[in-house]
Motif scaffolding. Structure first.
Motif, mmCIF file in Angstrom:
data_model
loop_
_atom_site.group_PDB
_atom_site.id
_atom_site.type_symbol
_atom_site.label_atom_id
_atom_site.label_comp_id
_atom_site.label_asym_id
_atom_site.label_seq_id
_atom_site.Cartn_x
_atom_site.Cartn_y
_atom_site.Cartn_z
ATOM 1 N N VAL A 253 -4.167 1.285 -8.557
ATOM 2 C CA VAL A 253 -4.141 -0.461 -7.830
ATOM 3 C C VAL A 253 -2.360 -0.910 -7.665
ATOM 4 O O VAL A 253 -2.200 -0.903 -9.305
ATOM 5 C CB VAL A 253 -5.104 -1.006 -8.280
ATOM 6 N N TYR A 254 -1.746 -2.011 -6.845
ATOM 7 C CA TYR A 254 -0.700 -1.933 -7.393
ATOM 8 C C TYR A 254 -0.556 -3.486 -6.415
ATOM 9 O O TYR A 254 -0.189 -2.890 -5.249
ATOM 10 C CB TYR A 254 -0.336 -0.964 -6.980
ATOM 11 N N GLU A 255 -0.451 -4.198 -7.645
ATOM 12 C CA GLU A 255 -0.550 -5.618 -6.859
ATOM 13 C C GLU A 255 -1.704 -6.296 -5.940
ATOM 14 O O GLU A 255 -1.386 -6.372 -4.489
ATOM 15 C CB GLU A 255 0.392 -5.696 -6.168
ATOM 16 N N MET B 10 1.155 -0.613 0.170
ATOM 17 C CA MET B 10 0.102 -0.230 -0.091
ATOM 18 C C MET B 10 0.682 1.148 -0.024
ATOM 19 O O MET B 10 0.128 2.056 -0.653
ATOM 20 C CB MET B 10 -1.354 0.164 1.499
ATOM 21 N N ARG B 11 2.250 1.076 0.914
ATOM 22 C CA ARG B 11 2.745 2.628 0.221
ATOM 23 C C ARG B 11 3.537 2.724 -1.030
ATOM 24 O O ARG B 11 3.146 3.353 -1.207
ATOM 25 C CB ARG B 11 4.081 1.814 1.412
ATOM 26 N N GLU B 12 4.071 1.857 -1.947
ATOM 27 C CA GLU B 12 4.059 1.473 -2.499
ATOM 28 C C GLU B 12 3.221 2.589 -3.789
ATOM 29 O O GLU B 12 2.953 3.173 -4.637
ATOM 30 C CB GLU B 12 4.803 0.720 -3.531
ATOM 31 N N ALA B 13 1.668 1.597 -3.331
ATOM 32 C CA ALA B 13 0.650 2.593 -4.902
ATOM 33 C C ALA B 13 0.556 3.744 -3.959
ATOM 34 O O ALA B 13 0.067 4.352 -5.214
ATOM 35 C CB ALA B 13 -0.885 1.614 -3.658
ATOM 36 N N ASN B 14 0.137 3.816 -3.008
ATOM 37 C CA ASN B 14 0.090 5.340 -3.137
ATOM 38 C C ASN B 14 1.401 6.480 -2.362
ATOM 39 O O ASN B 14 1.430 7.656 -2.789
ATOM 40 C CB ASN B 14 -0.097 5.860 -1.285
ATOM 41 N N ARG B 15 2.121 6.131 -2.844
ATOM 42 C CA ARG B 15 4.041 6.953 -3.715
ATOM 43 C C ARG B 15 3.489 6.851 -5.144
ATOM 44 O O ARG B 15 3.799 8.464 -5.293
ATOM 45 C CB ARG B 15 5.362 5.511 -2.977
ATOM 46 N N ILE B 16 3.069 5.942 -5.681
ATOM 47 C CA ILE B 16 3.122 6.748 -7.246
ATOM 48 C C ILE B 16 2.268 7.538 -7.364
ATOM 49 O O ILE B 16 1.803 7.972 -8.033
ATOM 50 C CB ILE B 16 2.590 5.179 -7.659
ATOM 51 N N VAL B 17 0.750 6.863 -6.921
ATOM 52 C CA VAL B 17 -0.178 8.443 -6.685
ATOM 53 C C VAL B 17 0.211 9.631 -6.124
ATOM 54 O O VAL B 17 -0.303 10.602 -7.086
ATOM 55 C CB VAL B 17 -1.598 7.975 -5.921
ATOM 56 N N SER B 18 1.204 9.249 -5.191
ATOM 57 C CA SER B 18 1.464 10.938 -4.778
ATOM 58 C C SER B 18 2.413 11.316 -6.004
ATOM 59 O O SER B 18 2.611 12.744 -6.573
ATOM 60 C CB SER B 18 2.481 11.167 -3.984
ATOM 61 N N THR B 19 3.035 10.563 -6.319
ATOM 62 C CA THR B 19 4.487 10.975 -7.317
ATOM 63 C C THR B 19 3.560 11.450 -8.934
ATOM 64 O O THR B 19 4.329 12.908 -9.174
ATOM 65 C CB THR B 19 5.050 10.025 -7.771
ATOM 66 N N GLY C 26 3.600 0.881 -14.952
ATOM 67 C CA GLY C 26 2.878 -0.617 -14.817
ATOM 68 C C GLY C 26 1.462 -0.977 -13.931
ATOM 69 O O GLY C 26 1.610 -1.782 -12.646
ATOM 70 N N VAL C 27 0.907 -0.014 -13.555
ATOM 71 C CA VAL C 27 -0.663 0.107 -12.050
ATOM 72 C C VAL C 27 -1.310 0.621 -12.495
ATOM 73 O O VAL C 27 -1.781 1.127 -14.341
ATOM 74 C CB VAL C 27 0.083 1.292 -11.474
ATOM 75 N N ARG C 28 -3.266 0.161 -12.533
ATOM 76 C CA ARG C 28 -3.757 0.138 -12.982
ATOM 77 C C ARG C 28 -4.697 1.446 -12.004
ATOM 78 O O ARG C 28 -4.612 1.362 -10.691
ATOM 79 C CB ARG C 28 -4.899 -1.075 -12.767
ATOM 80 N N PRO C 29 -5.258 1.935 -13.123
ATOM 81 C CA PRO C 29 -6.297 3.739 -12.756
ATOM 82 C C PRO C 29 -7.468 3.566 -11.622
ATOM 83 O O PRO C 29 -7.670 2.195 -12.257
ATOM 84 C CB PRO C 29 -6.608 4.535 -13.549
ATOM 85 N N ALA C 30 -7.339 3.017 -10.560
ATOM 86 C CA ALA C 30 -8.275 2.469 -9.408
ATOM 87 C C ALA C 30 -9.531 2.627 -9.682
ATOM 88 O O ALA C 30 -10.830 2.295 -9.716
ATOM 89 C CB ALA C 30 -7.908 3.210 -8.150
ATOM 90 N N MET D 118 0.970 7.217 10.085
ATOM 91 C CA MET D 118 1.915 6.817 8.715
ATOM 92 C C MET D 118 1.386 7.379 7.792
ATOM 93 O O MET D 118 0.440 6.831 7.170
ATOM 94 C CB MET D 118 2.530 5.677 8.895
ATOM 95 N N ILE D 119 1.699 8.532 7.489
ATOM 96 C CA ILE D 119 0.860 8.928 5.768
ATOM 97 C C ILE D 119 1.941 8.229 4.748
ATOM 98 O O ILE D 119 3.141 8.306 4.321
ATOM 99 C CB ILE D 119 1.298 10.582 5.833
ATOM 100 N N LEU D 120 0.683 7.607 3.937
ATOM 101 C CA LEU D 120 1.142 6.062 2.847
ATOM 102 C C LEU D 120 1.491 7.685 1.724
ATOM 103 O O LEU D 120 2.447 6.870 1.314
ATOM 104 C CB LEU D 120 0.618 5.601 2.520
ATOM 105 N N SER D 121 0.785 8.011 1.452
ATOM 106 C CA SER D 121 0.433 8.867 -0.064
ATOM 107 C C SER D 121 1.644 10.572 -0.237
ATOM 108 O O SER D 121 1.177 11.448 -0.317
ATOM 109 C CB SER D 121 -0.859 9.377 -0.155
ATOM 110 N N LEU D 122 2.489 9.836 -0.262
ATOM 111 C CA LEU D 122 3.477 10.977 0.562
ATOM 112 C C LEU D 122 4.280 9.916 -1.487
ATOM 113 O O LEU D 122 4.849 9.069 -0.956
ATOM 114 C CB LEU D 122 4.974 10.989 1.340
ATOM 115 N N SER D 123 4.984 11.364 -1.701
ATOM 116 C CA SER D 123 5.921 10.887 -2.911
ATOM 117 C C SER D 123 7.828 10.997 -2.240
ATOM 118 O O SER D 123 7.654 11.573 -1.239
ATOM 119 C CB SER D 123 5.930 12.220 -4.422
ATOM 120 N N ASP D 124 8.822 10.543 -3.088
ATOM 121 C CA ASP D 124 9.789 10.279 -2.608
ATOM 122 C C ASP D 124 10.608 11.667 -1.529
ATOM 123 O O ASP D 124 11.491 11.845 -1.358
ATOM 124 C CB ASP D 124 10.645 9.260 -3.639
#
Length: 239
Positions: free
Chosen positions: A87-89, A1-10, A40-44, A233-239
């Motif tokens: 959606v990521y994995e 979920m961290r990666e899914a949200n990182r991608i959204v934020s990016t 390589g993710v699907r728009p939710a 922990m905020i998951l939807s943060l980019s790098d």
């Protein structure tokens, strides 16, 4: 979920770079779809309950679920709210931000600042041992302290292997309803939607776009957060 949200934020970071007078809101849809392919993710949101786009793009009095359009050209002074997820994995990410288009009015800037800050006030209360409505109360008291309205028709939600899971997370405290105890391991999408005027909502003929009934400005910010024993922990943060 961290990666899914990182991608959204990016993706939202990239959209922010492209918000300017003269662009159509369809540009954001095109960027979103291209970056989803890149990661390589699907728009939710695409196809969710029939929604026809990868993101929601809501301008000025539009609260949420607005359609991107080649015909909708942003003007100096507009504000535009973008809500999107991926959606990521098998797991979902979900986040929203409101952007200023060029120079905006003091009222619009204040609305955006208060809405964003109310989100963080709510997040601060997302700790084990608190009640769900501690989040709601923190958002409501902050927003109403500035004389703004809180949309009641649309609320935050649990999130995980589905986009919308229990519990619902209102941005106000419902009367006469028991709240849910917060526990480590819960993941919540907290999303205040705040208006300059009344909280009353209308849905347009497209059966999706929600606007303020009085047609005054609305702003929307959202983070997906995990409740941990060490705090939120905020998951939807980019790098």
């Amino acid at each position: 979920m961290r990666e899914a949200n990182r991608i959204v934020s990016t993706i939202l970071d990239e959209l922010a770079e492209n918000v300017k007078p003269g662009v159509s809101t369809m540009l954001f849809e095109d960027i979103c779809r291209s970056m989803c392919d890149q990661y390589g993710v699907r728009p939710a949101f695409l196809g969710y309950q029939g929604f026809p786009f990868a993101l929601c793009c809501s301008v000025n009095e539009e609260i949420v679920h607005g359609f991107p359009s080649k015909e909708r050209i942003l003007n100096e002074g507009d504000i535009v709210s973008v809500d999107m997820g991926v959606v990521y994995e098998g797991f979902y990410g979900d986040s929203a931000r409101t952007f200023a288009v060029g120079a905006v009015s003091d009222e619009a800037k204040k609305l955006m600042d208060v809405t964003r800050e109310s989100l963080y006030k709510g997040i601060e209360k997302a700790v084990p041992g608190n009640n769900l409505y501690d989040i709601s109360a923190a958002i409501q008291s902050y927003v109403e302290g500035f004389g703004f309205g809180i949309v009641r028709r649309f609320v935050g939600h649990g999130i995980g292997s589905h986009l919308h899971e229990k519990p619902e997370i209102p941005n106000f405290v419902p009367k006469g309803m028991p709240g849910v105890p917060l526990k480590a391991g819960m993941v919540l999408a907290i999303e205040p939607m705040v208006t300059v005027g009344s909280h009353e909502v209308e849905v347009l003929e497209d059966k999706w776009t929600a606007v303020t009934k009085d047609r005054k400005l609305s702003a929307h910010f959202e983070h997906t957060i995990a409740i941990t024993s060490d705090g939120p922990m905020i998951l939807s943060l980019s790098d």
